[in-house]
Motif scaffolding. Structure first.
Motif, PDB file in Angstrom:
ATOM      1  N   ASN A   1       8.910  -2.374  -2.150  1.00  0.00           N
ATOM      2  CA  ASN A   1       8.611  -2.892  -0.809  1.00  0.00           C
ATOM      3  C   ASN A   1       9.859  -3.648  -0.334  1.00  0.00           C
ATOM      4  O   ASN A   1      10.166  -4.728  -0.838  1.00  0.00           O
ATOM      5  CB  ASN A   1       7.390  -3.822  -0.884  1.00  0.00           C
ATOM      6  N   TYR A   2      10.579  -3.038   0.622  1.00  0.00           N
ATOM      7  CA  TYR A   2      11.866  -3.638   1.026  1.00  0.00           C
ATOM      8  C   TYR A   2      11.670  -4.942   1.803  1.00  0.00           C
ATOM      9  O   TYR A   2      12.605  -5.725   1.947  1.00  0.00           O
ATOM     10  CB  TYR A   2      12.697  -2.629   1.847  1.00  0.00           C
ATOM     11  N   LYS A   3      10.432  -5.171   2.272  1.00  0.00           N
ATOM     12  CA  LYS A   3      10.214  -6.402   3.052  1.00  0.00           C
ATOM     13  C   LYS A   3      10.022  -7.619   2.145  1.00  0.00           C
ATOM     14  O   LYS A   3      10.211  -8.740   2.583  1.00  0.00           O
ATOM     15  CB  LYS A   3       9.003  -6.234   3.971  1.00  0.00           C
ATOM     16  N   THR A   4       9.623  -7.378   0.904  1.00  0.00           N
ATOM     17  CA  THR A   4       9.359  -8.515   0.005  1.00  0.00           C
ATOM     18  C   THR A   4      10.272  -8.523  -1.219  1.00  0.00           C
ATOM     19  O   THR A   4      10.119  -9.360  -2.100  1.00  0.00           O
ATOM     20  CB  THR A   4       7.887  -8.483  -0.477  1.00  0.00           C
TER      21      THR A   4
ATOM     22  N   ILE B   1       0.994   5.802   7.310  1.00  0.00           N
ATOM     23  CA  ILE B   1       1.340   6.361   6.002  1.00  0.00           C
ATOM     24  C   ILE B   1       1.311   7.865   6.222  1.00  0.00           C
ATOM     25  O   ILE B   1       0.322   8.413   6.722  1.00  0.00           O
ATOM     26  CB  ILE B   1       0.342   5.950   4.905  1.00  0.00           C
ATOM     27  N   GLY B   2       2.383   8.551   5.898  1.00  0.00           N
ATOM     28  CA  GLY B   2       2.487   9.976   6.218  1.00  0.00           C
ATOM     29  C   GLY B   2       2.636  10.145   7.716  1.00  0.00           C
ATOM     30  O   GLY B   2       3.005   9.210   8.439  1.00  0.00           O
ATOM     31  N   LYS B   3       2.281  11.316   8.205  1.00  0.00           N
ATOM     32  CA  LYS B   3       2.529  11.651   9.618  1.00  0.00           C
ATOM     33  C   LYS B   3       1.565  10.925  10.540  1.00  0.00           C
ATOM     34  O   LYS B   3       0.365  10.925  10.320  1.00  0.00           O
ATOM     35  CB  LYS B   3       2.362  13.174   9.793  1.00  0.00           C
TER      36      LYS B   3
ATOM     37  N   GLU C   1       0.841  -1.203   0.000  1.00  0.00           N
ATOM     38  CA  GLU C   1       0.000   0.000   0.000  1.00  0.00           C
ATOM     39  C   GLU C   1       0.881   1.260   0.000  1.00  0.00           C
ATOM     40  O   GLU C   1       0.603   2.232  -0.694  1.00  0.00           O
ATOM     41  CB  GLU C   1      -0.892  -0.029   1.252  1.00  0.00           C
ATOM     42  N   LYS C   2       1.966   1.205   0.759  1.00  0.00           N
ATOM     43  CA  LYS C   2       2.876   2.358   0.787  1.00  0.00           C
ATOM     44  C   LYS C   2       3.546   2.537  -0.572  1.00  0.00           C
ATOM     45  O   LYS C   2       3.741   3.661  -1.045  1.00  0.00           O
ATOM     46  CB  LYS C   2       3.935   2.176   1.879  1.00  0.00           C
ATOM     47  N   VAL C   3       3.895   1.424  -1.206  1.00  0.00           N
ATOM     48  CA  VAL C   3       4.542   1.481  -2.520  1.00  0.00           C
ATOM     49  C   VAL C   3       3.591   2.145  -3.524  1.00  0.00           C
ATOM     50  O   VAL C   3       3.990   3.005  -4.318  1.00  0.00           O
ATOM     51  CB  VAL C   3       4.943   0.049  -2.961  1.00  0.00           C
TER      52      VAL C   3
HETATM   53  P1  NDP Z   1       7.953   7.995   9.662  1.00  0.00           P
HETATM   54  O1  NDP Z   1       6.696   8.749   9.498  1.00  0.00           O
HETATM   55  O2  NDP Z   1       8.753   7.639   8.454  1.00  0.00           O
HETATM   56  O3  NDP Z   1       7.622   6.691  10.523  1.00  0.00           O
HETATM   57  C1  NDP Z   1       8.604   5.761  10.770  1.00  0.00           C
HETATM   58  C2  NDP Z   1       8.678   4.716   9.636  1.00  0.00           C
HETATM   59  O4  NDP Z   1       9.941   4.058   9.704  1.00  0.00           O
HETATM   60  C3  NDP Z   1       7.671   3.594   9.785  1.00  0.00           C
HETATM   61  O5  NDP Z   1       6.413   3.930   9.264  1.00  0.00           O
HETATM   62  C4  NDP Z   1       8.335   2.444   9.037  1.00  0.00           C
HETATM   63  O6  NDP Z   1       7.906   2.461   7.676  1.00  0.00           O
HETATM   64  C5  NDP Z   1       9.822   2.813   9.063  1.00  0.00           C
HETATM   65  N1  NDP Z   1      10.580   1.793   9.813  1.00  0.00           N
HETATM   66  C6  NDP Z   1      10.403   1.393  11.075  1.00  0.00           C
HETATM   67  N2  NDP Z   1      11.289   0.425  11.408  1.00  0.00           N
HETATM   68  C7  NDP Z   1      12.033   0.222  10.302  1.00  0.00           C
HETATM   69  C8  NDP Z   1      13.102  -0.651   9.992  1.00  0.00           C
HETATM   70  N3  NDP Z   1      13.604  -1.521  10.893  1.00  0.00           N
HETATM   71  N4  NDP Z   1      13.623  -0.618   8.742  1.00  0.00           N
HETATM   72  C9  NDP Z   1      13.135   0.241   7.830  1.00  0.00           C
HETATM   73  N5  NDP Z   1      12.129   1.101   8.058  1.00  0.00           N
HETATM   74  C10 NDP Z   1      11.579   1.091   9.284  1.00  0.00           C
HETATM   75  O7  NDP Z   1       8.915   8.785  10.643  1.00  0.00           O
HETATM   76  P2  NDP Z   1       9.555  10.221  10.357  1.00  0.00           P
HETATM   77  O8  NDP Z   1       9.347  10.573   8.951  1.00  0.00           O
HETATM   78  O9  NDP Z   1       9.098  11.125  11.411  1.00  0.00           O
HETATM   79  O10 NDP Z   1      11.117   9.948  10.592  1.00  0.00           O
HETATM   80  C11 NDP Z   1      11.887   9.276   9.609  1.00  0.00           C
HETATM   81  C12 NDP Z   1      13.345   9.255  10.080  1.00  0.00           C
HETATM   82  O11 NDP Z   1      13.820  10.591  10.161  1.00  0.00           O
HETATM   83  C13 NDP Z   1      13.536   8.622  11.442  1.00  0.00           C
HETATM   84  O12 NDP Z   1      14.727   7.862  11.420  1.00  0.00           O
HETATM   85  C14 NDP Z   1      13.716   9.818  12.340  1.00  0.00           C
HETATM   86  O13 NDP Z   1      14.455   9.532  13.503  1.00  0.00           O
HETATM   87  C15 NDP Z   1      14.439  10.779  11.426  1.00  0.00           C
HETATM   88  N6  NDP Z   1      14.306  12.194  11.795  1.00  0.00           N
HETATM   89  C16 NDP Z   1      15.461  12.899  11.942  1.00  0.00           C
HETATM   90  C17 NDP Z   1      15.430  14.225  12.246  1.00  0.00           C
HETATM   91  C18 NDP Z   1      16.703  14.985  12.358  1.00  0.00           C
HETATM   92  O14 NDP Z   1      16.698  16.146  12.778  1.00  0.00           O
HETATM   93  N7  NDP Z   1      17.831  14.381  12.006  1.00  0.00           N
HETATM   94  C19 NDP Z   1      14.140  14.922  12.483  1.00  0.00           C
HETATM   95  C20 NDP Z   1      12.978  14.090  12.222  1.00  0.00           C
HETATM   96  C21 NDP Z   1      13.074  12.764  11.905  1.00  0.00           C
HETATM   97  P3  NDP Z   1       8.054   1.158   6.728  1.00  0.00           P
HETATM   98  O15 NDP Z   1       6.694   0.555   6.665  1.00  0.00           O
HETATM   99  O16 NDP Z   1       8.500   1.745   5.442  1.00  0.00           O
HETATM  100  O17 NDP Z   1       9.043   0.239   7.368  1.00  0.00           O
END
Ligand code: NDP
Length: 353
Positions: free
Chosen positions: A199-202, A328-330, A184-186
């Protein structure tokens, strides 16, 4: 008059992925307002990945940290009136008193009066807030796309930061390859205009995927994830590639030390610039960034989604859900009825959990 309010604390230190039972809902009594004070009621609460990594510095019993979008309900400060919408790093509290609203440490009380008409005020926690600024400055100040057609790789691409990075990079003529954790995210990334979405999981082997989708190498890597994914991406970087080390969410729940390859030789031979950052470095350029992103939102060139969880007391579930990729999104938490926002207006859509 005193006011009763609720707060959510870290009751037990997290061991790996946080559990709902690690949190506790507690009551507190707020002191009556003094001159200069503002009383706010939380309407929306943001859950963000940094909460998991910063929790390592917290003690049991500390209030969970975080930013809220709130309504002023009483004011003894000349610059704030009842009904104003404000952003504040209040922590997970449903009501709170701001003692010195103009104090810039760590961040002043900020009025939310800059959201384009027809879009929800909750964008101030997402595209038009800290995550949007992270994408904007991380891409423009660290990765600096220099010529049209550069290949950009971004992970956690359907999240709050990643979705903005991809769209900004596209608007600057880059070719964007996004990675996310569900089909769905893709699909969503394709709707946003990403050139490739995986989709990095599949997907099987990341090595094979990068050879196939980035045959001429990678110029820009916006890294939200870290870990072994990044180890593989790094070996595909081009000469003079730029890597913005934004986050390493794959490591936040680790209990032990994780060891990766030594990168110095690669950085030298490929002349790669790799830089970590904290978005608040660009605090002084914040509103400039909001104007630029706001213009894209207004023109329909920056799309967004929000995932909402209903109920202040469900903030722990929302945090855990986000860490597990349920958003998905914030990801935001609705604490009070009546807040304009999260309504999927305009180019936004909403998923409820
Ligand atoms: P997201 O809205 O992207 O939510 C987190 C997402 O990370 C999840 O939905 C999940 O999506 C993915 N995720 C979780 N675990 C894993 C994993 N093991 N491997 C790969 N993907 C994973 O969060 P944000 O957009 O708020 O933040 C994204 C990144 O940015 C984070 O690392 C955060 O710490 C960083 N950040 C850094 C800031 C800075 O100032 N440097 C400020 C704000 C954020 P999926 O389904 O794709 O796995």
């Amino acid at each position: 008059m005193t006011t009763k309010s609720s707060k959510i604390v870290m009751a037990r230190r997290f061991d790996g992925m946080p559990q709902v039972s690690d949190f506790a809902l507690q009551e507190e009594t707020l002191a009556p307002l003094e001159d200069g004070d503002v009383l706010c009621e939380t309407v929306w609460l943001s859950v963000d990945p940094y909460m998991r990594s910063y929790s390592r510095n917290m003690k049991e019993g500390d209030v969970m940290m975080g930013q809220t979008l709130s309504k002023v309900v009483e004011s003894r400060h000349p610059n704030y009136v009842v009904g104003d919408l404000v952003l504040y790093y209040s922590g997970w509290r449903d009501q709170y008193v701001v003692k010195n609203p103009d104090d810039p440490r760590p961040w002043p009380l900020q009025k939310v009066n800059y959201i384009p008409e027809g879009h929800p005020s909750t964008l101030s926690l997402g595209v038009l807030g800290m995550p949007g600024a992270t994408a904007y400055f991380g891409l423009n100040e660290i990765c600096k796309p220099v010529k049209s057609g550069e290949t950009v790789v971004v992970n956690a691409a359907a999240g709050a930061v990643g979705a903005v990075v991809g769209q900004l990079a596209k608007s600057q003529g880059c070719r964007v390859v996004g990675f996310a954790g569900t089909d769905e995210k893709v699909e969503y990334l394709r709707e946003l205009g990403f050139d490739e979405a995986v989709n990095y999981k599949t997907m099987g082997s990341l090595e094979d995927v990068l050879c196939s989708l980035c045959p001429n190498g990678i110029d820009i890597y916006f890294d939200n994830v870290g870990g072994s994914f990044s180890d593989t991406v790094m070996s595909h970087m081009n000469q003079f590639g730029r890597v913005s080390v934004c986050g390493c969410i794959s490591q936040y729940n680790n209990t032990g030390q994780s060891i990766g390859p030594r990168l110095q030789g690669l950085l030298i031979s490929k002349q790669i610039r790799m830089e970590g950052f904290l978005v608040h470095r660009w605090k002084d350029q914040w509103m400039e960034c909001m104007e630029a992103l706001g213009a894209l939102v207004r023109e329909g060139k920056m799309k967004y989604r929000e995932t909402t969880v209903d109920g202040f007391e469900r903030a722990p579930e929302a945090l855990i859900g986000m860490l597990q990729g349920e958003n998905i999104g914030k990801m935001i938490v609705k604490c009070q009825s009546g807040g304009s926002g999260g309504d999927g207006d305009g180019d936004g859509e909403q998923c409820k959990q």
